[in-house]
Scaffold this motif. Sequence first.
Motif, PDB file in Angstrom:
ATOM      1  N   SER A 253       0.755  -1.101   0.101  1.00  0.00           N
ATOM      2  CA  SER A 253       0.038  -0.266  -0.349  1.00  0.00           C
ATOM      3  C   SER A 253       0.800   1.379  -0.245  1.00  0.00           C
ATOM      4  CB  SER A 253      -0.899  -0.615   1.075  1.00  0.00           C
ATOM      5  OG  SER A 253      -0.283   0.048   2.268  1.00  0.00           O
ATOM      6  N   THR A 254       1.528   0.755   1.010  1.00  0.00           N
ATOM      7  CA  THR A 254       2.951   2.516   0.774  1.00  0.00           C
ATOM      8  C   THR A 254       4.226   1.728   1.442  1.00  0.00           C
ATOM      9  OG1 THR A 254       2.084   3.361   2.962  1.00  0.00           O
ATOM     10  CG2 THR A 254       0.776   4.277   1.037  1.00  0.00           C
ATOM     11  N   PRO A 255       5.390   2.499   1.627  1.00  0.00           N
ATOM     12  CA  PRO A 255       5.165   3.664   0.602  1.00  0.00           C
ATOM     13  C   PRO A 255       5.975   3.032  -0.745  1.00  0.00           C
ATOM     14  CG  PRO A 255       7.590   3.631   1.822  1.00  0.00           C
ATOM     15  CD  PRO A 255       6.222   2.612   1.840  1.00  0.00           C
ATOM     16  N   LEU A 256       5.058   3.839  -1.206  1.00  0.00           N
ATOM     17  CA  LEU A 256       5.529   2.826  -3.112  1.00  0.00           C
ATOM     18  C   LEU A 256       5.697   4.339  -3.731  1.00  0.00           C
ATOM     19  CD1 LEU A 256       6.016   1.202  -5.009  1.00  0.00           C
ATOM     20  CD2 LEU A 256       3.819   0.762  -5.505  1.00  0.00           C
ATOM     21  N   LEU A 257       6.597   4.878  -4.527  1.00  0.00           N
ATOM     22  CA  LEU A 257       7.004   6.349  -5.386  1.00  0.00           C
ATOM     23  C   LEU A 257       7.147   6.115  -6.774  1.00  0.00           C
ATOM     24  CD1 LEU A 257       9.811   8.077  -3.416  1.00  0.00           C
ATOM     25  CD2 LEU A 257       7.647   8.380  -2.900  1.00  0.00           C
ATOM     26  N   LEU A 258       6.203   7.012  -7.263  1.00  0.00           N
ATOM     27  CA  LEU A 258       5.922   6.831  -9.215  1.00  0.00           C
ATOM     28  C   LEU A 258       7.475   7.912  -9.720  1.00  0.00           C
ATOM     29  CD1 LEU A 258       5.039   6.552 -11.690  1.00  0.00           C
ATOM     30  CD2 LEU A 258       3.282   8.422 -11.644  1.00  0.00           C
ATOM     31  N   TYR A 259       8.288   7.427 -10.627  1.00  0.00           N
ATOM     32  CA  TYR A 259       8.951   8.877 -11.042  1.00  0.00           C
ATOM     33  C   TYR A 259       9.749   8.798 -11.682  1.00  0.00           C
ATOM     34  CZ  TYR A 259      12.357   5.082 -11.650  1.00  0.00           C
ATOM     35  OH  TYR A 259      13.659   4.139 -11.823  1.00  0.00           O
ATOM     36  N   GLY A 260      10.428   9.069 -12.931  1.00  0.00           N
ATOM     37  CA  GLY A 260      10.502   9.734 -14.028  1.00  0.00           C
ATOM     38  C   GLY A 260       9.371  10.646 -14.396  1.00  0.00           C
TER      39      GLY A 260
ATOM     40  N   VAL B 133      15.783   5.273  -1.585  1.00  0.00           N
ATOM     41  CA  VAL B 133      15.121   6.000  -3.154  1.00  0.00           C
ATOM     42  C   VAL B 133      16.542   7.338  -3.593  1.00  0.00           C
ATOM     43  CG1 VAL B 133      13.607   7.403  -4.257  1.00  0.00           C
ATOM     44  CG2 VAL B 133      13.170   5.553  -2.488  1.00  0.00           C
ATOM     45  N   GLN B 134      16.978   7.937  -2.533  1.00  0.00           N
ATOM     46  CA  GLN B 134      17.442   9.569  -3.177  1.00  0.00           C
ATOM     47  C   GLN B 134      19.340   8.947  -4.006  1.00  0.00           C
ATOM     48  OE1 GLN B 134      17.810  12.576  -0.337  1.00  0.00           O
ATOM     49  NE2 GLN B 134      19.324  13.345  -1.275  1.00  0.00           N
ATOM     50  N   LYS B 135      19.641   7.965  -3.192  1.00  0.00           N
ATOM     51  CA  LYS B 135      20.754   7.307  -3.292  1.00  0.00           C
ATOM     52  C   LYS B 135      20.528   7.106  -4.803  1.00  0.00           C
ATOM     53  CE  LYS B 135      24.149   4.166  -2.618  1.00  0.00           C
ATOM     54  NZ  LYS B 135      25.121   3.334  -0.995  1.00  0.00           N
ATOM     55  N   ARG B 136      20.091   5.803  -4.586  1.00  0.00           N
ATOM     56  CA  ARG B 136      19.688   5.056  -6.168  1.00  0.00           C
ATOM     57  C   ARG B 136      19.750   6.236  -7.342  1.00  0.00           C
ATOM     58  NH1 ARG B 136      18.533   3.761 -10.337  1.00  0.00           N
ATOM     59  NH2 ARG B 136      18.211   1.754 -11.221  1.00  0.00           N
ATOM     60  N   LEU B 137      18.398   7.301  -6.985  1.00  0.00           N
ATOM     61  CA  LEU B 137      17.926   8.126  -8.405  1.00  0.00           C
ATOM     62  C   LEU B 137      19.263   8.753  -8.742  1.00  0.00           C
ATOM     63  CD1 LEU B 137      14.514   9.721  -7.389  1.00  0.00           C
ATOM     64  CD2 LEU B 137      15.374   7.992  -9.431  1.00  0.00           C
ATOM     65  N   SER B 138      20.149   8.903  -7.248  1.00  0.00           N
ATOM     66  CA  SER B 138      21.219   9.764  -8.029  1.00  0.00           C
ATOM     67  C   SER B 138      22.395   9.171  -9.555  1.00  0.00           C
ATOM     68  CB  SER B 138      22.319   9.995  -6.311  1.00  0.00           C
ATOM     69  OG  SER B 138      22.944   8.679  -6.307  1.00  0.00           O
TER      70      SER B 138
ATOM     71  N   LEU C 189      11.986  13.092 -10.794  1.00  0.00           N
ATOM     72  CA  LEU C 189      11.413  13.742  -9.911  1.00  0.00           C
ATOM     73  C   LEU C 189      10.835  12.300  -9.434  1.00  0.00           C
ATOM     74  CD1 LEU C 189       9.703  17.307 -11.779  1.00  0.00           C
ATOM     75  CD2 LEU C 189      11.244  16.986  -9.562  1.00  0.00           C
ATOM     76  N   CYS C 190       9.686  12.841  -8.028  1.00  0.00           N
ATOM     77  CA  CYS C 190       9.309  11.657  -7.432  1.00  0.00           C
ATOM     78  C   CYS C 190       7.961  12.151  -6.984  1.00  0.00           C
ATOM     79  CB  CYS C 190      10.255  11.283  -6.329  1.00  0.00           C
ATOM     80  SG  CYS C 190      10.998   9.713  -6.436  1.00  0.00           S
ATOM     81  N   MET C 191       7.194  10.962  -7.207  1.00  0.00           N
ATOM     82  CA  MET C 191       5.743  11.626  -6.828  1.00  0.00           C
ATOM     83  C   MET C 191       4.981  10.626  -5.612  1.00  0.00           C
ATOM     84  SD  MET C 191       2.950  12.771  -9.195  1.00  0.00           S
ATOM     85  CE  MET C 191       1.474  11.655  -9.630  1.00  0.00           C
TER      86      MET C 191
END
Length: 640
Positions: free
Chosen positions: A42-49, A112-117, A126-128
């Motif tokens: 249910s959470t947390p799951l982020l959409l990105y890109g 998440v932040q490290k992976r997106l870097s 961007l994530c949402m």
Amino acid sequence: MKENERNIGKGTEFSVTSEQRERLIQNTKTAFEVAKTITRRSTPLLLYGGTIRNILLEKETSIPDYDFIGDIDPDQIQRDFPNLVIGKWDEVQTMRLKVGTTLYDFTWTKDVQKRLSVGDITISNLCMTEDGQVIDYFGGLESLAKKEIKMINPDEKIAANPVRILRAFRFAAELGFTIEDETLNSAIKNAHLLSEATTLDDDIWQILSFEHDTRTQVLGLLRQYGIDRYITYPDNVYETINTLAIEKDISRCPQIAEVAQMFDTTTYLVGGAIRDMIWDKRMNDFDFKVHMPVEEIIRILEVNGFTKSPDYHTKEHQYYVSAFAGVVGAVIDGVDIHLSQVDTTDIPTLISEGDVNFSCCVYNIHTGRIENPERIREIRDKEIKFANPEKAKEDPIIVINALKQISRIPDIVIPQETRDIIEASIPQIVEFARTNPSFRYKIASFCGNLNSEQVYELFGEDSQDIFEGIERKKSKLVATSPQYTSIPLAELTEGDKVEVTKLLRAGYGKYFDESKVFSGNVNSVVIQRGEKGIQSCCLVDGERLYSAAAREGTDWIAIIADLAKNNYNVWCTVDCNNPKIQALCSIAGLAIETNPQVIRKILETKTEKYRGVSVYEFNGMVVFKKNNEPDDYPQVLLRS
């Protein structure tokens, strides 16, 4: 809400207002439900890109895809939905599923932040959250607001994967954005890494498959910044697409449409217009071959409202009858038009009547097709050939026209057959010039140009009399806009000299050197006058632009743009560590020269200072520097 979070529906500059964005958001909510079902979370799951970028830009894609990231269990997805999984890449911790026609990528990570870097473009990172909060770790919202493509740590990212250079240019053209300065400088500096990349094809195909305008823009930018020399395009594909692009650009010229509307018979566009289109030069005039008698051409012009001019100085929608049999001149939308009677529509026959191959590409104005696309490659490669070698051996005017082309093009390629015909014709040309003084303007046509020295070398000491009274350097450049005046230095008033000096002193500050303002290196000045005196100026030597300044901001760019537009060649040199000035010159229509031989030829024939110059690669750019001068700094050469 954290500092790096924003809600796209509550009062930010990206608030939801349009039906299109509402639809995008609704589709995204559905995607979250699908993703939660697949991941059993249910959470947390982020959409990105790109999906978030598209929501904020109100941009829909024909093939939807969604990228989710979080503490996901890939093995669970594989067990539960094996028929939906179409790819899994452990090295980047991502798996892909296809649900109906929609693609879902799931990236598993605990940070998440490290992976997106690991990503590159800020607006794609961007994530949402499901409730619409946008999480911005890397300044993507600011980049969207500025409409710029910015890369995270560009030197590092491009070194790791040079294909990211193409990705940046592709996004910029596709979204109508600019490329942020640091990212652009890094792309130019590291472009040489593309020659070693082994995964270019997918990105090249994406660029080549763009709609015409976008594709042309991307390819033009890659060429402008000298990046395309490190790219090898797929066999034949580039040739075909390049032909289609040229045809599309030609069809957009309003003069083409008007001539096509008037003349319903077979009509071809030939001559230098297509050549200049291929070379990204401004088309100054159009030569049409019309399959009808010249009397009928005149009648049709008059039926369409054209009136006869008493001389060659025609105005809009006037025509004149040329001294050359079967040729009528006119002006349409401010451009000179030549309409010539032809008795054949056979392409080989038409070509055989031409001078050199650069003017022998034939465009059918009614079908919108180039009839002999095989000519495009040799024109693009600047390999000059006579259209009819046997005819050229007998007619010195044809060879003189070839010399004019050679004098303008420092990177011209002269095959041995062409060279042999030219060298054998020199005695004829000398005799022609001596016995036909009224045709001395033909000799002047290949003098004072960027590559004239290569032509002068063909004439011996005993034939130098044919150049008497002809300028070996242009006394001034052509500036056609009414606000600009091009003045030879000898005609500049003392008052104007004082104003120009003040303007340059203010513009250059501590780098100003008054001794160089009106030195022997300057022979003309282009100025713009205003209520407060001279508003902007540019010092010129022949075709070289020396210094420019303006009372307000970068108004001097407009002067350079006018000169680049109305003169076949203008050039200048700029500090290679000054990307801002390089970019401004590029805006004005100048491109960085990347051919070392051309740089050396121009500098050694057009300057005293840089004879014996060193030309080398520095930070991914081709630069030059004076030999044995430790205080000299590397520069780039830009030309129109």
